[in-house]
Design an enzyme around this catalytic site. Structure first.
Site, PDB file in Angstrom:
ATOM      1  CE1 TYR A   1      27.683  -9.968  -3.600  1.00 16.63           C
ATOM      2  CE2 TYR A   1      29.079  -9.152  -5.370  1.00 16.63           C
ATOM      3  CZ  TYR A   1      28.691 -10.180  -4.525  1.00 16.63           C
ATOM      4  OH  TYR A   1      29.302 -11.406  -4.616  1.00 16.63           O
TER       5      TYR A   1
ATOM      6  CG  ASP B   1      33.122  -2.324  -3.196  1.00 24.10           C
ATOM      7  OD1 ASP B   1      33.923  -2.359  -4.151  1.00 24.10           O
ATOM      8  OD2 ASP B   1      32.405  -3.287  -2.854  1.00 24.10           O
TER       9      ASP B   1
ATOM     10  CE  LYS C   1      32.621  -6.708 -10.961  1.00 22.60           C
ATOM     11  NZ  LYS C   1      31.934  -6.379  -9.730  1.00 22.60           N
TER      12      LYS C   1
HETATM   13  C1  LIG Z   1      31.925  -7.227  -8.415  1.00 25.03           C
HETATM   14  C2  LIG Z   1      31.929  -6.518  -7.130  1.00 25.03           C
HETATM   15  C3  LIG Z   1      32.511  -7.070  -5.981  1.00 25.03           C
HETATM   16  C4  LIG Z   1      32.999  -8.486  -5.922  1.00 25.03           C
HETATM   17  O1  LIG Z   1      34.043  -8.728  -6.779  1.00 25.03           O
HETATM   18  P1  LIG Z   1      34.385 -10.256  -7.184  1.00 25.03           P
HETATM   19  O2  LIG Z   1      35.631 -10.126  -7.980  1.00 25.03           O
HETATM   20  O3  LIG Z   1      33.200 -10.746  -7.953  1.00 25.03           O
HETATM   21  O4  LIG Z   1      34.566 -11.007  -5.918  1.00 25.03           O
HETATM   22  C5  LIG Z   1      32.575  -6.298  -4.851  1.00 25.03           C
HETATM   23  N1  LIG Z   1      32.109  -5.038  -4.847  1.00 25.03           N
HETATM   24  C6  LIG Z   1      31.534  -4.474  -5.919  1.00 25.03           C
HETATM   25  C7  LIG Z   1      31.044  -3.066  -5.847  1.00 25.03           C
HETATM   26  C8  LIG Z   1      31.414  -5.198  -7.095  1.00 25.03           C
HETATM   27  O5  LIG Z   1      30.800  -4.649  -8.150  1.00 25.03           O
END
Ligand SMILES: *Cc1c(COP(=O)(O)O)cnc(C)c1O
Length: 438
Positions: free
Chosen positions: A153, A248, A276
């Site tokens: 994701y 990511d 995060k």
């Molecule tokens: C949480 C997450 C996102 C998206 O971040 P948001 O701040 O919720 O838009 C993208 N990539 C990864 C791997 C994530 O865990």
């Protein structure tokens, strides 16, 4: 448990009423899908406050929190130093729409942790970070296609909502409605941990692939670490084909270790996405890379990217205070030990109850699957018993443990958790495994 009553008090009057009221005005009663408990059933608990390793709901119950706001709460909720930093910053103004020194300070600190990364751009969410990173690598390579992995994701940008794991998987929407086929078709899919599949994509679309986007440790289909050699192969394939490798690390950055998984693995991506933890609970995210690559971004270069609230002083202060706590000697070793102890305890308790369980962890990230097979990719994750997870989730919630409300999510341990909380979680799990054994 020192306070709060376990199992015997299933009343959620306040939360039930609050959810009913919310559902009249908020879509599905929530502002992010997984909060609605769709995957596990029942009523979402409304939070009154959170402190350290605990969440307190509006029904007066206390839970040991293993979600940590989905990762940001790495030093525990409402850490006094983070709260003080936010208060001090807020008193001087919430947002200027102009430069402040805290942006540079946080940039310097983050870049010092990421080898080969020289410049960074702050944004407000992980979704924005990855979306912007894709625009960047498309511009820099002059190519359009992106390779992503099934079950990874990367936020909700159009081209990345294809086979996107957790939220989407949970809600049975592998590809979001509203994403044009022409956009989705630019996203090429490979199974996680399958570098051969990526090699085949490069053979077919040789000069069309701008880059490979990957969660270096997958955390949005449950906790799924990379096989030995997988990320190395991606690095080599990108180099051979003139494509960019994008990690990511929105979830793994400063969560599995200082910097992120790239530091642990020694594999350097061309672009890193963060979020995060780097905002410590405020909406802060970023993408970073070499100066020559990042200088494609406006105003230095032709790739447009901007944000009214980007780099706001309150978010920067929360990030700085949080990362300064993470820098303490032994911080990640201690998180790693706690997560390991939690997973060892869960594994043992499941075995005693005759429940097949896969459990793994790294740094402050962990996860379980109800499966007798190792989980290496999204098909494996889907084959786990998610109905049993739903029942386990509620058994744990009744015993004062707050797990992610879906079996496709990772768990997060914070520095505020102690062996005492971990032991309480394991004890609750032992009872809960027995409750879901049949
Ligand atoms: C949480 C997450 C996102 C998206 O971040 P948001 O701040 O919720 O838009 C993208 N990539 C990864 C791997 C994530 O865990």
């Amino acid at each position: 448990m020192t306070s709060s009553q376990p199992a015997q008090s299933p009343k959620v009057t306040g939360s039930a009423e609050a959810f009913e009221r919310a559902s009249r005005v908020l879509v599905g009663g929530v502002n992010s899908p997984v909060r609605a408990f769709g995957a596990v059933g029942g009523t979402p608990r409304f939070v009154d406050h959170a402190a350290g390793p605990f969440i307190h709901d509006i029904d007066g119950r206390r839970y040991i929190d293993l979600v940590g706001s989905w990762g940001p709460a790495i030093v525990g909720h409402a850490h006094p130093e983070v709260v003080a930093a936010v208060q001090n910053a807020a008193e001087k103004g919430l947002s200027f729409g102009a430069c402040c020194e805290a942006e540079t300070e946080l940039a310097e600190l983050i870049l010092s942790a990421l080898p080969g990364h020289e410049k960074i751009r702050f944004v407000n969410s992980g979704s924005e970070a990855v979306m912007s990173a894709m625009r960047l690598i498309r511009a820099a390579t002059g190519r359009s296609r992106i390779v992503k992995f099934t079950g990874n994701y990367h936020g909700h940008a159009d081209s990345l909502l294809v086979a996107a794991g957790s939220g989407a998987a949970t809600h049975g929407v592998p590809n979001s409605a509203g994403v044009p086929d022409s956009t989705a078709s630019l996203t090429l899919l490979a199974p996680y941990n399958d570098a051969d599949a990526v090699e085949k994509l490069f053979e077919t679309y040789r000069d069309e692939i701008a880059g490979v986007l990957v969660e270096p440790v997958a955390g949005n289909m449950g906790f799924v670490p990379p096989d030995d050699g997988f990320l190395e192969s991606l690095r080599a394939l990108c180099d051979q084909n003139g494509a960019k490798l994008v990690f990511d690390e929105v979830m793994t950055g400063f969560r599995v270790g200082w910097g992120g998984y790239q530091v642990i693995s020694g594999i350097q991506p061309d672009v890193t996405c963060l979020g995060k933890v780097i905002g410590g609970g405020m909406p802060v995210a970023a993408f970073a890379g070499s100066a020559s690559l990042m200088d494609w971004i406006s105003p230095a270069g032709p790739v447009y990217q901007s944000g009214t609230l980007s780099g706001n002083p309150v978010g920067m202060a929360a990030g700085l205070a949080t990362l300064n706590l993470c820098r303490a000697d032994g911080f990640y070793e201690s998180l790693d030990r706690l997560s390991r102890r939690l997973m060892d305890g869960m594994r043992e308790a499941a075995r005693d109850a005759g429940v097949p369980l896969q459990a793994g962890s790294l740094g402050g990230m962990a996860g379980v699957f109800f499966s007798d097979q190792p989980v290496r990719n999204f098909d494996d994750a889907r084959a786990a018993d998610h109905d049993r997870y739903g029942r386990f989730f509620h058994a744990m919630l009744d015993r004062g443990v707050w797990l992610p409300p879906a079996g496709y999510e990772a768990c997060f341990v914070s520095a505020a958790h102690t062996d005492a909380e971990i032991d309480q979680v394991i004890a609750a799990a032992a009872e809960s495994f027995r409750a879901v054994a049949t």
